[in-house]
Scaffold this motif. Structure first.
Motif, PDB file in Angstrom:
ATOM      1  N   GLN A  45      -2.979  -3.328  -9.393  1.00 41.87           N
ATOM      2  CA  GLN A  45      -2.051  -2.241  -9.674  1.00 41.87           C
ATOM      3  C   GLN A  45      -2.706  -1.450 -10.900  1.00 41.87           C
ATOM      4  OE1 GLN A  45       1.891  -5.073  -9.504  1.00 41.87           O
ATOM      5  NE2 GLN A  45       2.540  -3.006  -9.528  1.00 41.87           N
ATOM      6  N   LEU A  46      -3.652  -2.267 -11.784  1.00 43.84           N
ATOM      7  CA  LEU A  46      -4.192  -1.327 -12.912  1.00 43.84           C
ATOM      8  C   LEU A  46      -4.858  -0.232 -12.929  1.00 43.84           C
ATOM      9  CD1 LEU A  46      -4.600  -4.842 -15.124  1.00 43.84           C
ATOM     10  CD2 LEU A  46      -2.795  -3.051 -15.471  1.00 43.84           C
ATOM     11  N   PRO A  47      -6.103  -0.430 -11.844  1.00 46.94           N
ATOM     12  CA  PRO A  47      -7.286   0.872 -11.771  1.00 46.94           C
ATOM     13  C   PRO A  47      -6.560   2.152 -11.547  1.00 46.94           C
ATOM     14  CG  PRO A  47      -7.695  -1.169 -10.365  1.00 46.94           C
ATOM     15  CD  PRO A  47      -6.307  -1.289 -10.906  1.00 46.94           C
ATOM     16  N   GLU A  48      -5.597   2.305 -11.041  1.00 47.03           N
ATOM     17  CA  GLU A  48      -5.063   3.702 -10.663  1.00 47.03           C
ATOM     18  C   GLU A  48      -4.303   4.288 -12.105  1.00 47.03           C
ATOM     19  OE1 GLU A  48      -2.652   3.266  -7.495  1.00 47.03           O
ATOM     20  OE2 GLU A  48      -4.060   4.321  -6.158  1.00 47.03           O
ATOM     21  N   ARG A  73      -6.834  -6.215 -20.605  1.00 46.06           N
ATOM     22  CA  ARG A  73      -6.725  -7.431 -20.743  1.00 46.06           C
ATOM     23  C   ARG A  73      -6.857  -8.270 -19.500  1.00 46.06           C
ATOM     24  NH1 ARG A  73      -4.253  -9.296 -25.696  1.00 46.06           N
ATOM     25  NH2 ARG A  73      -3.937  -7.669 -27.432  1.00 46.06           N
ATOM     26  N   GLY A  74      -7.824  -9.210 -19.389  1.00 47.84           N
ATOM     27  CA  GLY A  74      -7.871  -9.837 -18.180  1.00 47.84           C
ATOM     28  C   GLY A  74      -9.093  -9.450 -17.509  1.00 47.84           C
ATOM     29  N   GLN A  75      -9.385 -10.048 -16.260  1.00 42.69           N
ATOM     30  CA  GLN A  75     -10.561  -9.467 -15.294  1.00 42.69           C
ATOM     31  C   GLN A  75     -10.692  -7.953 -15.118  1.00 42.69           C
ATOM     32  OE1 GLN A  75     -10.728 -11.313 -11.700  1.00 42.69           O
ATOM     33  NE2 GLN A  75     -13.043 -11.531 -11.763  1.00 42.69           N
ATOM     34  N   ARG A  76     -11.603  -7.466 -15.111  1.00 41.99           N
ATOM     35  CA  ARG A  76     -11.748  -5.911 -14.817  1.00 41.99           C
ATOM     36  C   ARG A  76     -11.853  -6.034 -13.161  1.00 41.99           C
ATOM     37  NH1 ARG A  76     -17.018  -4.131 -15.282  1.00 41.99           N
ATOM     38  NH2 ARG A  76     -16.194  -1.941 -14.949  1.00 41.99           N
ATOM     39  N   PHE A  77     -11.281  -4.787 -12.568  1.00 41.68           N
ATOM     40  CA  PHE A  77     -11.210  -4.558 -11.107  1.00 41.68           C
ATOM     41  C   PHE A  77     -12.603  -4.500 -10.446  1.00 41.68           C
ATOM     42  CE2 PHE A  77     -11.208  -1.592  -7.610  1.00 41.68           C
ATOM     43  CZ  PHE A  77     -10.616  -2.077  -6.708  1.00 41.68           C
ATOM     44  N   PHE A  78     -13.720  -4.084 -11.239  1.00 39.22           N
ATOM     45  CA  PHE A  78     -15.022  -3.926 -10.585  1.00 39.22           C
ATOM     46  C   PHE A  78     -15.683  -5.300 -11.000  1.00 39.22           C
ATOM     47  CE2 PHE A  78     -13.708   0.607 -10.583  1.00 39.22           C
ATOM     48  CZ  PHE A  78     -14.126   0.922  -9.393  1.00 39.22           C
ATOM     49  N   ASP A  79     -15.029  -6.124 -11.613  1.00 41.71           N
ATOM     50  CA  ASP A  79     -15.866  -7.237 -11.694  1.00 41.71           C
ATOM     51  C   ASP A  79     -15.096  -8.517 -10.597  1.00 41.71           C
ATOM     52  OD1 ASP A  79     -17.569  -6.900 -13.740  1.00 41.71           O
ATOM     53  OD2 ASP A  79     -16.221  -7.437 -15.423  1.00 41.71           O
ATOM     54  N   ARG A  80     -14.335  -8.104  -9.717  1.00 40.04           N
ATOM     55  CA  ARG A  80     -13.509  -8.979  -9.035  1.00 40.04           C
ATOM     56  C   ARG A  80     -14.771  -9.186  -7.796  1.00 40.04           C
ATOM     57  NH1 ARG A  80      -8.523 -10.909  -8.797  1.00 40.04           N
ATOM     58  NH2 ARG A  80      -8.941 -10.947  -6.612  1.00 40.04           N
ATOM     59  N   LEU A  83      -8.966  -4.766  -1.816  1.00 36.51           N
ATOM     60  CA  LEU A  83      -9.565  -4.041  -1.011  1.00 36.51           C
ATOM     61  C   LEU A  83      -8.651  -3.026  -0.409  1.00 36.51           C
ATOM     62  CD1 LEU A  83     -10.914  -7.284   1.376  1.00 36.51           C
ATOM     63  CD2 LEU A  83     -12.240  -5.647  -0.218  1.00 36.51           C
ATOM     64  N   GLU A  84      -7.494  -2.958  -0.328  1.00 36.21           N
ATOM     65  CA  GLU A  84      -6.740  -1.652   0.089  1.00 36.21           C
ATOM     66  C   GLU A  84      -6.827  -0.685  -0.840  1.00 36.21           C
ATOM     67  OE1 GLU A  84      -5.111  -1.160   2.604  1.00 36.21           O
ATOM     68  OE2 GLU A  84      -4.681  -2.869   3.672  1.00 36.21           O
ATOM     69  N   LEU A  85      -7.098  -0.882  -2.175  1.00 35.38           N
ATOM     70  CA  LEU A  85      -7.230  -0.229  -3.303  1.00 35.38           C
ATOM     71  C   LEU A  85      -8.575   0.507  -3.085  1.00 35.38           C
ATOM     72  CD1 LEU A  85      -6.148   1.610  -5.549  1.00 35.38           C
ATOM     73  CD2 LEU A  85      -7.097  -0.206  -7.074  1.00 35.38           C
ATOM     74  N   LEU A  86      -9.618  -0.222  -2.869  1.00 33.91           N
ATOM     75  CA  LEU A  86     -11.100   0.305  -2.492  1.00 33.91           C
ATOM     76  C   LEU A  86     -11.078   1.512  -1.162  1.00 33.91           C
ATOM     77  CD1 LEU A  86     -13.260  -2.633  -2.845  1.00 33.91           C
ATOM     78  CD2 LEU A  86     -13.486  -0.671  -4.375  1.00 33.91           C
ATOM     79  N   LEU A  87     -10.142   1.000  -0.205  1.00 30.72           N
ATOM     80  CA  LEU A  87      -9.943   2.033   0.805  1.00 30.72           C
ATOM     81  C   LEU A  87      -9.170   3.423   0.527  1.00 30.72           C
ATOM     82  CD1 LEU A  87      -9.201  -0.489   3.544  1.00 30.72           C
ATOM     83  CD2 LEU A  87     -11.427   0.970   3.518  1.00 30.72           C
ATOM     84  N   ARG A  88      -8.244   3.174  -0.515  1.00 30.84           N
ATOM     85  CA  ARG A  88      -7.447   4.487  -1.063  1.00 30.84           C
ATOM     86  C   ARG A  88      -8.510   5.203  -1.717  1.00 30.84           C
ATOM     87  NH1 ARG A  88      -3.218   1.047  -2.041  1.00 30.84           N
ATOM     88  NH2 ARG A  88      -3.199   1.167  -4.247  1.00 30.84           N
ATOM     89  N   ALA A 125     -17.693   2.626 -14.256  1.00 30.96           N
ATOM     90  CA  ALA A 125     -18.233   2.955 -15.762  1.00 30.96           C
ATOM     91  C   ALA A 125     -17.082   3.312 -16.756  1.00 30.96           C
ATOM     92  CB  ALA A 125     -19.185   4.374 -15.702  1.00 30.96           C
ATOM     93  N   GLU A 126     -16.130   4.104 -16.221  1.00 30.29           N
ATOM     94  CA  GLU A 126     -14.735   4.373 -16.876  1.00 30.29           C
ATOM     95  C   GLU A 126     -13.820   3.061 -17.201  1.00 30.29           C
ATOM     96  OE1 GLU A 126     -12.843   7.097 -14.538  1.00 30.29           O
ATOM     97  OE2 GLU A 126     -13.736   8.965 -15.321  1.00 30.29           O
ATOM     98  N   GLU A 127     -13.855   2.154 -16.435  1.00 29.52           N
ATOM     99  CA  GLU A 127     -13.228   1.004 -16.815  1.00 29.52           C
ATOM    100  C   GLU A 127     -13.858   0.031 -17.642  1.00 29.52           C
ATOM    101  OE1 GLU A 127     -10.928  -2.029 -13.818  1.00 29.52           O
ATOM    102  OE2 GLU A 127     -12.988  -2.492 -13.799  1.00 29.52           O
ATOM    103  N   ALA A 128     -15.417  -0.111 -17.578  1.00 27.21           N
ATOM    104  CA  ALA A 128     -15.981  -0.690 -18.530  1.00 27.21           C
ATOM    105  C   ALA A 128     -15.900  -0.306 -19.900  1.00 27.21           C
ATOM    106  CB  ALA A 128     -17.333  -0.663 -18.216  1.00 27.21           C
ATOM    107  N   ALA A 129     -15.600   1.111 -19.992  1.00 25.95           N
ATOM    108  CA  ALA A 129     -15.143   1.686 -21.468  1.00 25.95           C
ATOM    109  C   ALA A 129     -14.012   1.300 -21.950  1.00 25.95           C
ATOM    110  CB  ALA A 129     -15.326   3.250 -21.187  1.00 25.95           C
ATOM    111  N   GLY A 130     -12.994   0.540 -21.260  1.00 23.14           N
ATOM    112  CA  GLY A 130     -11.824   0.415 -21.776  1.00 23.14           C
ATOM    113  C   GLY A 130     -11.895  -1.241 -22.083  1.00 23.14           C
ATOM    114  N   VAL A 131     -12.588  -1.541 -22.962  1.00 22.15           N
ATOM    115  CA  VAL A 131     -12.765  -2.961 -23.435  1.00 22.15           C
ATOM    116  C   VAL A 131     -12.509  -3.089 -24.840  1.00 22.15           C
ATOM    117  CG1 VAL A 131     -14.276  -3.927 -21.587  1.00 22.15           C
ATOM    118  CG2 VAL A 131     -15.349  -2.616 -23.634  1.00 22.15           C
ATOM    119  N   GLY A 132     -12.374  -1.887 -25.540  1.00 23.58           N
ATOM    120  CA  GLY A 132     -12.155  -1.886 -26.984  1.00 23.58           C
ATOM    121  C   GLY A 132     -10.661  -2.035 -27.404  1.00 23.58           C
TER     122      GLY A 132
END
Length: 682
Positions: free
Chosen positions: A360-363, A378-385, A441-446, A476-483
């Motif tokens: 639910q977090l990526p959107e 906080r926790g595992q990034r979506f694109f690292d799954r 996977l459903e989110l990727l399809l969306r 890249a945008e998600e990776a920026a959200g680590v600070g």
């Protein structure tokens, strides 16, 4: 011998219940510590008070915590009180130290086998050899089931009889995987996380000399987060304790949210029965949240044990519970509210958005990124799954349908995910990780569908290269959200944390409680998750749900409010479904104004003069226009402007121009469309 310091100093600033807990330095004690009740302070002061009054020597104390971080904090707190020799460890850390001490002398000088860094390395090849669609079974779900079995001391040989249908695959298959895992682990010369406790329990049960030495060294125990204790840890505690009665347990049955690890609140609730004469202290005064937030938490737990929380802070803002037309409107409202909070002086890192599952977090990340609001994931990034990486790798290879474009591309990618990644294979089966995988996977399809919908009808529409570029951009945008910034995390990760402002979106049937929770005990744990979420907030709390939300297959479907919202409304009386036209959520404090109705549209001021049908039509228009213009919805129109239009129902450009927020630019760009909507619904 008592410490020379004055122990009375340790009681300064404590409330009556806290003082009672701190001065109860001997015998069995159970401390029911509600959220925000100052339990860490009580535990550290109690240990120091016991030392300074001569109840126990510092080197005889073991403070047991749930995490290494909590153990380090406890050591620092007790040391700051003047007692640096007090030991604080997790069950596993204390057990491992004992194993390392005794193992060589009991195994012909051989050192303790190394502790594995996880079960995945052994389980991955075992899972990949499973037959048929079971090869897509998530390793994390298999690992969690093995952990569940081990904390109950269920061996592979006993699984079919004692394990029931707990496993994500048929019992016979799981028993085979479990046995293969144990053999492979032994061949590798390793023990796993649960083996630390398993082997220590076995040692102390069978070696009287080792048990006597352990009991001689530590005689006074305090266990934090006791509601999260599992059967194996409870047995180890019994063996450590021996004949001693100096055991204090601290916990909150309302915050038991780790049953998948074997945790159960019954150990806490049944402590008095197992330890006759135990002293019971209830810490009910909450120092974290406003009375209005606690009123909501207490209504959720009205049927629970030990009563509710008592507020100590001054009154604050009444929590909001809002209905939104769809998930995009919900995200827009959250972004707008966060912008207002930051504008009023709330630091971004003092704001949190909590969700039930990671997918639910990526959107939400996208919405914050578009609004240029910094966030911290906080926790595992979506694109690292794992499954997201696998999907992106597949899209970069040659596959049947890779040359498709537009709508055909969406169908081709769905088929690819079904055939190669197991999408929709047992979509409702398996454990939490399987559900996370399906949702990812459903989110990727969306996202694929969004790319296809946004592409201009040139060269037959979007291509797989366009999809890859969009995924790269979002990565890249998600990776920026680590600070630092707004905190994004799940309810489970939020345990033990707190913020000034907390948003709890998507409170809908199927999401919270999650669709797979069907038994009463499972629903009750989902309710406790919401309780944990509510009690993370200090000053501001916003709950919300959407009448429509994208789901499986990327299709937008209608939603119902979570049954827990009805519990909030009627003070915890279960068994009644919310009625959109009748239910009202009233504040629990005298004089508090009424909270939003369950059917309240975001931004509705409750005046009754707003045309709801018109407002919903305007919100849908705003969503579609924002998509076509590739801008956030609030750029098209703020909620307040749509509300004003729905209230004024302007029939001409002149009347529309008088609506607050409708400047000349917006009038020229959107005026005709808005007036057409108003005319259609007159």
């Amino acid at each position: 011998m008592a410490d020379e310091r004055d122990p009375e100093r340790l009681l300064d600033g404590l409330n009556e219940a806290q003082r009672e807990a701190v001065t109860a330095t001997s015998g069995p004690v159970v401390i029911i510590a509600g959220a925000g009740s100052g339990k860490t302070r009580v535990i550290s002061h109690r240990a120091a008070y016991a030392i300074e009054t001569g109840a126990v020597r510092a080197d005889r104390i073991l403070l047991v915590t749930f995490t290494d971080k909590a153990a380090n904090e406890m050591v620092e707190r007790v040391a700051a009180l003047g007692h640096p020799r007090v030991m604080a460890k997790t069950f596993h850390a204390a057990a491992l130290a004992q194993l390392r001490h005794f193992w060589p002398s009991r195994h012909d000088g051989a050192p303790l086998p190394r502790v594995s860094d996880g079960k995945g390395r052994i389980l991955y090849p075992l899972a990949s050899r499973l037959p048929g669609g079971y090869r897509f079974t998530q390793v994390k779900d298999l690992a969690e089931t093995i952990e569940w079995a081990k904390v109950r001391r269920i061996s592979p040989e006993r699984w079919i009889v004692d394990g029931g249908d707990r496993a994500p695959i048929p019992a016979e298959l799981f028993a085979r995987v479990y046995a293969d895992y144990e053999r492979a682990k032994t061949r590798a010369g390793e023990i796993d996380f649960e083996d630390m406790l398993v082997e220590t329990v076995r040692l102390l049960e069978t070696d009287a000399e080792a048990a006597a030495l352990v009991r001689e060294r530590k005689t006074w125990f305090s266990v934090d987060e006791y509601q999260d204790t599992n059967p194996l840890a409870e047995r180890l505690l019994e063996l450590w304790l021996g004949e001693s009665r100096d055991l204090a347990v601290v916990g909150d049955p309302h915050q038991t949210i780790y049953s998948f690890t074997g945790a159960s609140p019954e150990f806490l609730l049944g402590f008095e029965r197992r330890h006759p004469g135990a002293r019971v202290v209830v810490l009910a005064q909450n120092y974290r949240s406003t009375p209005q937030i606690l009123a909501l938490a207490n209504r959720l737990l009205a049927a629970g044990a030990r009563g509710g929380l008592e507020a100590t802070r001054s009154p604050g803002v009444t929590p909001s519970i809002r209905r939104h037309i769809d998930d995009e409107a919900e995200r827009t409202a959250i972004v707008g509210a966060i912008q207002n909070l930051i504008g009023e002086g709330t630091a971004a890192d003092e704001i949190a958005i909590l969700v039930r599952i990671n997918a639910q977090l990526p959107e939400l990340e996208q919405a914050l990124t578009r609004a240029r609001i910094p966030f911290r994931l906080r926790g595992q990034r979506f694109f690292d799954r794992r499954e997201v990486k696998e999907a992106r790798r597949l899209l970069g290879t040659r596959w049947r349908g890779a040359d498709a474009t537009g709508a055909a591309l969406v169908s081709a990618i769905r088929k690819l995910f079904e055939e190669r990644l197991g999408l929709a294979v047992g979509a409702d089966a398996g454990g939490d990780e399987a559900r996370e995988r399906q949702a990812s996977l459903e989110l990727l399809l969306r996202i694929v569908d969004d790319v296809a919908s946004a592409a201009p009808p040139v060269n037959d529409g979007a291509t797989v290269a366009d999809v890859a570029l969009e995924l790269e951009r979002r990565d890249a945008e998600e990776a920026a959200g680590v600070g630092s910034g707004v905190n994004l995390l799940t309810y489970h990760r939020a345990k033990g944390l707190e913020w000034d402002a907390v948003f709890l979106p998507a409170l809908e049937e199927g999401l919270l409680p999650i669709r797979q929770a069907k038994e009463a005990v499972e629903i009750d744990e989902e309710r406790r998750l919401l309780y944990v979420g509510i009690t993370r907030a200090r000053r501001r709390l916003a709950l919300s749900w959407a009448a429509r939300r994208s789901g499986q297959g990327g299709k937008e479907g209608s939603r119902k409010p979570s049954r827990f919202l009805a519990l909030l409304e009627d003070g915890g009386r279960a068994g009644r479904e919310p009625h959109p036209g009748r239910d009202r959520l009233s504040g629990g404090e005298p004089g508090s104004r009424r909270i939003a109705a369950l059917d309240r549209v975001d931004g509705d001021n409750g005046s009754g003069s707003v045309d709801r049908h018109l407002l919903e039509a305007l919100q849908l228009w705003r969503r579609d226009r924002a998509r076509s213009d590739a801008v956030p919805a609030y750029v098209v129109a703020h909620d307040s402007m749509l509300l004003a239009i729905a209230e004024a129902r302007p029939a001409s450009a002149t009347a529309l121009a008088r609506v607050k927020g409708m400047g000349p630019t917006k009038l020229a760009r959107y005026g005709d469309e808005i007036l057409a909507i108003v005319a259609r619904l007159r």
